[in-house]
Design a protein around this motif. Sequence first.
Motif, PDB file in Angstrom:
ATOM      1  N   ALA A   1      23.970  -8.386  -7.704  1.00  0.00           N
ATOM      2  CA  ALA A   1      23.022  -7.422  -8.246  1.00  0.00           C
ATOM      3  C   ALA A   1      21.671  -8.079  -8.464  1.00  0.00           C
ATOM      4  O   ALA A   1      21.576  -9.246  -8.802  1.00  0.00           O
ATOM      5  CB  ALA A   1      23.548  -6.874  -9.571  1.00  0.00           C
ATOM      6  N   TYR A   2      20.635  -7.298  -8.224  1.00  0.00           N
ATOM      7  CA  TYR A   2      19.287  -7.731  -8.568  1.00  0.00           C
ATOM      8  C   TYR A   2      18.444  -6.479  -8.776  1.00  0.00           C
ATOM      9  O   TYR A   2      18.831  -5.377  -8.420  1.00  0.00           O
ATOM     10  CB  TYR A   2      18.686  -8.646  -7.492  1.00  0.00           C
ATOM     11  CG  TYR A   2      18.149  -7.928  -6.278  1.00  0.00           C
ATOM     12  CD1 TYR A   2      16.775  -7.728  -6.134  1.00  0.00           C
ATOM     13  CD2 TYR A   2      18.979  -7.457  -5.285  1.00  0.00           C
ATOM     14  CE1 TYR A   2      16.275  -7.072  -5.027  1.00  0.00           C
ATOM     15  CE2 TYR A   2      18.492  -6.805  -4.176  1.00  0.00           C
ATOM     16  CZ  TYR A   2      17.129  -6.617  -4.047  1.00  0.00           C
ATOM     17  OH  TYR A   2      16.624  -5.966  -2.961  1.00  0.00           O
ATOM     18  N   GLY A   3      17.268  -6.647  -9.337  1.00  0.00           N
ATOM     19  CA  GLY A   3      16.362  -5.518  -9.555  1.00  0.00           C
ATOM     20  C   GLY A   3      16.850  -4.568 -10.633  1.00  0.00           C
ATOM     21  O   GLY A   3      16.578  -3.376 -10.559  1.00  0.00           O
ATOM     22  N   LEU A   4      17.551  -5.082 -11.632  1.00  0.00           N
ATOM     23  CA  LEU A   4      18.114  -4.215 -12.666  1.00  0.00           C
ATOM     24  C   LEU A   4      17.201  -4.065 -13.878  1.00  0.00           C
ATOM     25  O   LEU A   4      17.548  -3.387 -14.830  1.00  0.00           O
ATOM     26  CB  LEU A   4      19.475  -4.764 -13.114  1.00  0.00           C
ATOM     27  CG  LEU A   4      20.527  -4.883 -12.011  1.00  0.00           C
ATOM     28  CD1 LEU A   4      21.784  -5.516 -12.565  1.00  0.00           C
ATOM     29  CD2 LEU A   4      20.818  -3.539 -11.393  1.00  0.00           C
ATOM     30  N   ASP A   5      16.023  -4.660 -13.836  1.00  0.00           N
ATOM     31  CA  ASP A   5      15.133  -4.644 -14.995  1.00  0.00           C
ATOM     32  C   ASP A   5      14.083  -3.524 -14.940  1.00  0.00           C
ATOM     33  O   ASP A   5      13.138  -3.522 -15.719  1.00  0.00           O
ATOM     34  CB  ASP A   5      14.432  -5.995 -15.142  1.00  0.00           C
ATOM     35  CG  ASP A   5      13.574  -6.340 -13.927  1.00  0.00           C
ATOM     36  OD1 ASP A   5      13.556  -5.564 -12.949  1.00  0.00           O
ATOM     37  OD2 ASP A   5      12.915  -7.391 -13.962  1.00  0.00           O
ATOM     38  N   LEU A   6      14.267  -2.576 -14.045  1.00  0.00           N
ATOM     39  CA  LEU A   6      13.330  -1.461 -13.853  1.00  0.00           C
ATOM     40  C   LEU A   6      11.930  -1.954 -13.520  1.00  0.00           C
ATOM     41  O   LEU A   6      10.939  -1.294 -13.805  1.00  0.00           O
ATOM     42  CB  LEU A   6      13.302  -0.542 -15.072  1.00  0.00           C
ATOM     43  CG  LEU A   6      14.622   0.180 -15.361  1.00  0.00           C
ATOM     44  CD1 LEU A   6      14.482   1.045 -16.596  1.00  0.00           C
ATOM     45  CD2 LEU A   6      15.057   1.014 -14.177  1.00  0.00           C
TER      46      LEU A   6
ATOM     47  N   HIS B   1       0.795  -1.230   0.000  1.00  0.00           N
ATOM     48  CA  HIS B   1       0.000   0.000   0.000  1.00  0.00           C
ATOM     49  C   HIS B   1       0.828   1.280   0.000  1.00  0.00           C
ATOM     50  O   HIS B   1       0.305   2.361   0.250  1.00  0.00           O
ATOM     51  CB  HIS B   1      -0.940  -0.007   1.215  1.00  0.00           C
ATOM     52  CG  HIS B   1      -1.835  -1.196   1.242  1.00  0.00           C
ATOM     53  ND1 HIS B   1      -1.590  -2.289   2.047  1.00  0.00           N
ATOM     54  CD2 HIS B   1      -2.946  -1.488   0.534  1.00  0.00           C
ATOM     55  CE1 HIS B   1      -2.533  -3.188   1.836  1.00  0.00           C
ATOM     56  NE2 HIS B   1      -3.364  -2.735   0.931  1.00  0.00           N
ATOM     57  N   ARG B   2       2.094   1.199  -0.297  1.00  0.00           N
ATOM     58  CA  ARG B   2       2.975   2.363  -0.161  1.00  0.00           C
ATOM     59  C   ARG B   2       2.637   3.516  -1.089  1.00  0.00           C
ATOM     60  O   ARG B   2       2.932   4.657  -0.771  1.00  0.00           O
ATOM     61  CB  ARG B   2       4.437   1.947  -0.324  1.00  0.00           C
ATOM     62  CG  ARG B   2       4.896   1.174   0.894  1.00  0.00           C
ATOM     63  CD  ARG B   2       6.366   0.943   0.881  1.00  0.00           C
ATOM     64  NE  ARG B   2       6.740   0.155   2.052  1.00  0.00           N
ATOM     65  CZ  ARG B   2       7.780  -0.616   2.113  1.00  0.00           C
ATOM     66  NH1 ARG B   2       8.596  -0.728   1.078  1.00  0.00           N
ATOM     67  NH2 ARG B   2       8.048  -1.298   3.200  1.00  0.00           N
TER      68      ARG B   2
ATOM     69  N   LYS C   1      10.038  -3.957  -7.028  1.00  0.00           N
ATOM     70  CA  LYS C   1       8.808  -3.598  -6.330  1.00  0.00           C
ATOM     71  C   LYS C   1       8.899  -2.270  -5.571  1.00  0.00           C
ATOM     72  O   LYS C   1       7.888  -1.698  -5.227  1.00  0.00           O
ATOM     73  CB  LYS C   1       8.349  -4.723  -5.416  1.00  0.00           C
ATOM     74  CG  LYS C   1       9.176  -4.951  -4.184  1.00  0.00           C
ATOM     75  CD  LYS C   1       8.563  -6.122  -3.401  1.00  0.00           C
ATOM     76  CE  LYS C   1       9.054  -6.190  -2.001  1.00  0.00           C
ATOM     77  NZ  LYS C   1       8.303  -7.163  -1.219  1.00  0.00           N
ATOM     78  N   HIS C   2      10.084  -1.743  -5.319  1.00  0.00           N
ATOM     79  CA  HIS C   2      10.211  -0.466  -4.632  1.00  0.00           C
ATOM     80  C   HIS C   2      10.214   0.737  -5.591  1.00  0.00           C
ATOM     81  O   HIS C   2      10.152   1.877  -5.163  1.00  0.00           O
ATOM     82  CB  HIS C   2      11.476  -0.419  -3.781  1.00  0.00           C
ATOM     83  CG  HIS C   2      11.451  -1.431  -2.663  1.00  0.00           C
ATOM     84  ND1 HIS C   2      10.496  -1.417  -1.672  1.00  0.00           N
ATOM     85  CD2 HIS C   2      12.261  -2.484  -2.396  1.00  0.00           C
ATOM     86  CE1 HIS C   2      10.719  -2.416  -0.843  1.00  0.00           C
ATOM     87  NE2 HIS C   2      11.784  -3.085  -1.265  1.00  0.00           N
TER      88      HIS C   2
ATOM     89  N   MET D   1       9.578   4.890  -4.962  1.00  0.00           N
ATOM     90  CA  MET D   1      10.636   5.859  -5.159  1.00  0.00           C
ATOM     91  C   MET D   1      10.246   6.939  -6.172  1.00  0.00           C
ATOM     92  O   MET D   1      10.649   8.080  -6.070  1.00  0.00           O
ATOM     93  CB  MET D   1      11.916   5.145  -5.579  1.00  0.00           C
ATOM     94  CG  MET D   1      12.468   4.268  -4.457  1.00  0.00           C
ATOM     95  SD  MET D   1      13.680   3.068  -4.992  1.00  0.00           S
ATOM     96  CE  MET D   1      15.085   4.135  -5.266  1.00  0.00           C
ATOM     97  N   MET D   2       9.443   6.553  -7.130  1.00  0.00           N
ATOM     98  CA  MET D   2       9.000   7.531  -8.126  1.00  0.00           C
ATOM     99  C   MET D   2       7.970   8.485  -7.532  1.00  0.00           C
ATOM    100  O   MET D   2       7.904   9.634  -7.870  1.00  0.00           O
ATOM    101  CB  MET D   2       8.415   6.805  -9.336  1.00  0.00           C
ATOM    102  CG  MET D   2       9.498   6.050 -10.113  1.00  0.00           C
ATOM    103  SD  MET D   2       8.867   5.070 -11.459  1.00  0.00           S
ATOM    104  CE  MET D   2       8.507   6.330 -12.669  1.00  0.00           C
TER     105      MET D   2
END
Length: 185
Positions: A171-176, A85-86, A179-180, A184-185
Amino acid sequence: MTRPKIYIDGQSGTTGLEIRQRLADRSDIDLLIIPEDRRHEEAARKQMFEEADLAFLCLPDEAAREAVQLAEGTGVRLIDASTAHRTAWTYGFPELDRNQEERIRQADKVANPGCHATGFIAAVAPLSRSGLLDPETVLTAFSLTGYTGGGKKMIAAYETGKTPQMEAPKAYGLDLNHKHLPEMM
């Protein structure tokens, strides 16, 4: 005045245990504890939501969404520690702007910010608000994390059967599609 009653849905997970430990010795609240053998029972959880003034959701995202449905109509205020719910609820980051603390105080549903996103937002939001950073600027965020946020299975894997590959960062989460990213946007 009666003491506020607080329930932790997910009190046996890593986040729930930490919150429970921090609240356990407080004399200004009543901490509602669901019996371990009933923590998965919908009726028992619903009863806790009905009795509580405030509930922490310390659950995986989908379970947090389900818990909100279970708590609906009970009048309990919710703080969600998941990422579910962020971007939809009041963001629990009082330093975000001069009115955010009051928004949090008044909200029935507060999304607890993520640690990596908080570091990023704390640096970027003031620059963007002041006009020093164009909102269309493409930014890159780098952070390192441990394994405790990965839940009980990941914690057990790291603490009982750590392999040499687990010792080095990866490294992980490099595919844009991390879930965060929406937060952040």
